[in-house]
Scaffold this motif. Structure first.
Motif, PDB file in Angstrom:
ATOM      1  N   PHE A  26       2.457 -37.533 105.535  1.00 39.92           N
ATOM      2  CA  PHE A  26       1.986 -38.145 104.283  1.00 39.92           C
ATOM      3  C   PHE A  26       3.206 -38.557 103.477  1.00 39.92           C
ATOM      4  CE2 PHE A  26       0.544 -37.455  99.747  1.00 39.92           C
ATOM      5  CZ  PHE A  26      -0.158 -38.648  99.676  1.00 39.92           C
ATOM      6  N   ASP A  27       3.262 -39.830 103.116  1.00 40.98           N
ATOM      7  CA  ASP A  27       4.453 -40.337 102.421  1.00 40.98           C
ATOM      8  C   ASP A  27       4.391 -40.159 100.916  1.00 40.98           C
ATOM      9  OD1 ASP A  27       2.657 -42.263 101.577  1.00 40.98           O
ATOM     10  OD2 ASP A  27       3.633 -43.936 102.616  1.00 40.98           O
ATOM     11  N   GLY A  28       3.346 -39.476 100.418  1.00 38.56           N
ATOM     12  CA  GLY A  28       3.219 -39.242  98.988  1.00 38.56           C
ATOM     13  C   GLY A  28       2.623 -40.403  98.228  1.00 38.56           C
ATOM     14  N   GLY A  29       2.181 -41.436  98.944  1.00 35.27           N
ATOM     15  CA  GLY A  29       1.628 -42.616  98.289  1.00 35.27           C
ATOM     16  C   GLY A  29       2.669 -43.642  97.930  1.00 35.27           C
ATOM     17  N   SER A  30       3.908 -43.430  98.379  1.00 32.11           N
ATOM     18  CA  SER A  30       4.994 -44.380  98.131  1.00 32.11           C
ATOM     19  C   SER A  30       5.812 -44.488  99.401  1.00 32.11           C
ATOM     20  CB  SER A  30       5.862 -43.900  96.969  1.00 32.11           C
ATOM     21  OG  SER A  30       6.972 -44.756  96.770  1.00 32.11           O
ATOM     22  N   GLU A  31       6.158 -45.697  99.780  1.00 30.72           N
ATOM     23  CA  GLU A  31       6.857 -45.932 101.040  1.00 30.72           C
ATOM     24  C   GLU A  31       8.163 -45.141 101.103  1.00 30.72           C
ATOM     25  OE1 GLU A  31       8.690 -49.709 103.606  1.00 30.72           O
ATOM     26  OE2 GLU A  31       7.870 -49.996 101.589  1.00 30.72           O
ATOM     27  N   ILE A  32       8.426 -44.519 102.274  1.00 29.54           N
ATOM     28  CA  ILE A  32       9.681 -43.795 102.477  1.00 29.54           C
ATOM     29  C   ILE A  32      10.811 -44.800 102.643  1.00 29.54           C
ATOM     30  CG2 ILE A  32      10.938 -42.280 104.051  1.00 29.54           C
ATOM     31  CD1 ILE A  32       8.307 -40.819 104.528  1.00 29.54           C
ATOM     32  N   THR A  33      11.852 -44.617 101.855  1.00 33.47           N
ATOM     33  CA  THR A  33      12.964 -45.572 101.850  1.00 33.47           C
ATOM     34  C   THR A  33      14.233 -45.035 102.504  1.00 33.47           C
ATOM     35  OG1 THR A  33      13.604 -44.813  99.643  1.00 33.47           O
ATOM     36  CG2 THR A  33      12.124 -46.722  99.770  1.00 33.47           C
ATOM     37  N   ASP A  34      14.326 -43.713 102.669  1.00 31.66           N
ATOM     38  CA  ASP A  34      15.547 -43.143 103.234  1.00 31.66           C
ATOM     39  C   ASP A  34      15.281 -41.696 103.623  1.00 31.66           C
ATOM     40  OD1 ASP A  34      18.181 -43.054 104.094  1.00 31.66           O
ATOM     41  OD2 ASP A  34      19.004 -42.643 102.105  1.00 31.66           O
ATOM     42  N   TYR A  35      16.233 -41.139 104.375  1.00 32.58           N
ATOM     43  CA  TYR A  35      16.208 -39.728 104.736  1.00 32.58           C
ATOM     44  C   TYR A  35      17.570 -39.111 104.427  1.00 32.58           C
ATOM     45  CZ  TYR A  35      11.887 -40.569 107.342  1.00 32.58           C
ATOM     46  OH  TYR A  35      10.604 -40.896 107.708  1.00 32.58           O
ATOM     47  N   VAL A  36      17.553 -37.896 103.956  1.00 28.05           N
ATOM     48  CA  VAL A  36      18.777 -37.129 103.767  1.00 28.05           C
ATOM     49  C   VAL A  36      18.935 -36.209 104.970  1.00 28.05           C
ATOM     50  CG1 VAL A  36      19.982 -35.423 102.355  1.00 28.05           C
ATOM     51  CG2 VAL A  36      18.600 -37.192 101.259  1.00 28.05           C
ATOM     52  N   VAL A  37      20.034 -36.359 105.696  1.00 35.51           N
ATOM     53  CA  VAL A  37      20.331 -35.526 106.855  1.00 35.51           C
ATOM     54  C   VAL A  37      21.495 -34.610 106.491  1.00 35.51           C
ATOM     55  CG1 VAL A  37      21.025 -35.472 109.277  1.00 35.51           C
ATOM     56  CG2 VAL A  37      19.513 -37.289 108.441  1.00 35.51           C
ATOM     57  N   GLU A  38      21.288 -33.308 106.610  1.00 32.88           N
ATOM     58  CA  GLU A  38      22.311 -32.335 106.241  1.00 32.88           C
ATOM     59  C   GLU A  38      22.741 -31.514 107.448  1.00 32.88           C
ATOM     60  OE1 GLU A  38      21.265 -31.328 101.626  1.00 32.88           O
ATOM     61  OE2 GLU A  38      20.031 -30.351 103.151  1.00 32.88           O
ATOM     62  N   VAL A  39      24.024 -31.193 107.492  1.00 34.37           N
ATOM     63  CA  VAL A  39      24.601 -30.453 108.624  1.00 34.37           C
ATOM     64  C   VAL A  39      25.337 -29.231 108.096  1.00 34.37           C
ATOM     65  CG1 VAL A  39      26.217 -30.544 110.559  1.00 34.37           C
ATOM     66  CG2 VAL A  39      24.850 -32.538 109.995  1.00 34.37           C
ATOM     67  N   ASN A  40      25.252 -28.145 108.866  1.00 39.70           N
ATOM     68  CA  ASN A  40      25.955 -26.913 108.538  1.00 39.70           C
ATOM     69  C   ASN A  40      26.539 -26.359 109.828  1.00 39.70           C
ATOM     70  OD1 ASN A  40      25.998 -23.865 108.580  1.00 39.70           O
ATOM     71  ND2 ASN A  40      25.628 -24.156 106.409  1.00 39.70           N
ATOM     72  N   GLY A  41      27.811 -25.911 109.780  1.00 41.04           N
ATOM     73  CA  GLY A  41      28.421 -25.319 110.973  1.00 41.04           C
ATOM     74  C   GLY A  41      29.873 -25.697 111.105  1.00 41.04           C
TER      75      GLY A  41
END
Length: 218
Positions: free
Chosen positions: A53-68
């Motif tokens: 479910f996109d929350g009713g607003s188009e998804i425009t980006d993703y945050v990708v996080e890395v640890n290690g």
């Protein structure tokens, strides 16, 4: 939504007035189905599925996080995109990383996804360094060197080669596999100029060759 309203009195119901409204959007649900592919010694590609479910607003980006690798959670810089994959580079060999993703729409970012563990592959060792003469006689020489960076895989052997024609040809010294950073080389010719070099080996294969060491037997 569309709505309508009619008044009612003792004679009955009157005509309808019509209207409509749109509810506000909310943040998306979390991305799901994280997986990895194309794993190398310093990179891998992360894949995931868009939120259900996109929350009713188009998804425009993703945050990708890395640890290690000694690094705290850090967002990977990239151009905004609705693609559900990202290649992460600049990593250390044979190192375990954790990754997670958040989706972004016009309202904000989702909660963080479940984490995925990815371990990069090892790489071949670096070149041994510090080649030096420990002792020399008319027919033998003992050389030593410093162990190189292993590349994330244990060093299993050293290849030692010599040249008596100023590096035009190199001949490997036949010996049993050894991880000891020194070697006694026998059966040399007297009053002869030699060059020696060393290469380390791990599960990936042979790494970079060292610089050469010049030795002249007395």
């Amino acid at each position: 939504y569309q709505v309508r309203v009619a008044a009612i009195n003792s004679d009955g119901r009157g005509g309808y007035a019509y209207g409509n409204f749109t509810t506000l959007a909310i943040i998306p649900n979390i991305p799901i189905g994280l997986s990895s592919e194309n794993i190398t010694n310093n990179s891998f590609t992360l894949d995931w599925n868009a939120p259900n479910f996109d929350g009713g607003s188009e998804i425009t980006d993703y945050v990708v996080e890395v640890n290690g690798g000694g690094m705290a959670w850090k967002a990977i810089a990239h151009q905004p995109s609705s693609n559900t994959y990202l290649t992460i580079t600049g990593l250390q060999p044979a190192t375990k990383y954790s990754v997670r993703v958040k989706a972004i729409n016009s309202i904000g970012s989702s909660k963080v996804s479940a984490t995925l563990a990815v371990t990069t592959k090892p790489q071949a060792p670096s070149a041994p360094s510090g080649l030096a003469i420990k002792s020399v006689t008319s027919t033998t020489v003992t050389i030593t060197w410093l162990a190189p960076i292993s590349g994330g895989s244990k060093i299993t052997d050293y290849l030692v080669e010599y040249s008596s024609d100023q590096g035009e040809t190199w001949i490997p010294i036949n010996r049993a596999p050894s991880t000891t950073p020194n070697l006694v080389i026998k059966y040399l010719k007297t009053k002869t100029n030699y060059l020696f070099r060393v290469t380390a080996k791990n599960s990936v294969g042979y790494g970079s060759v060292s610089g050469s060491l010049a030795v002249t037997t007395p």
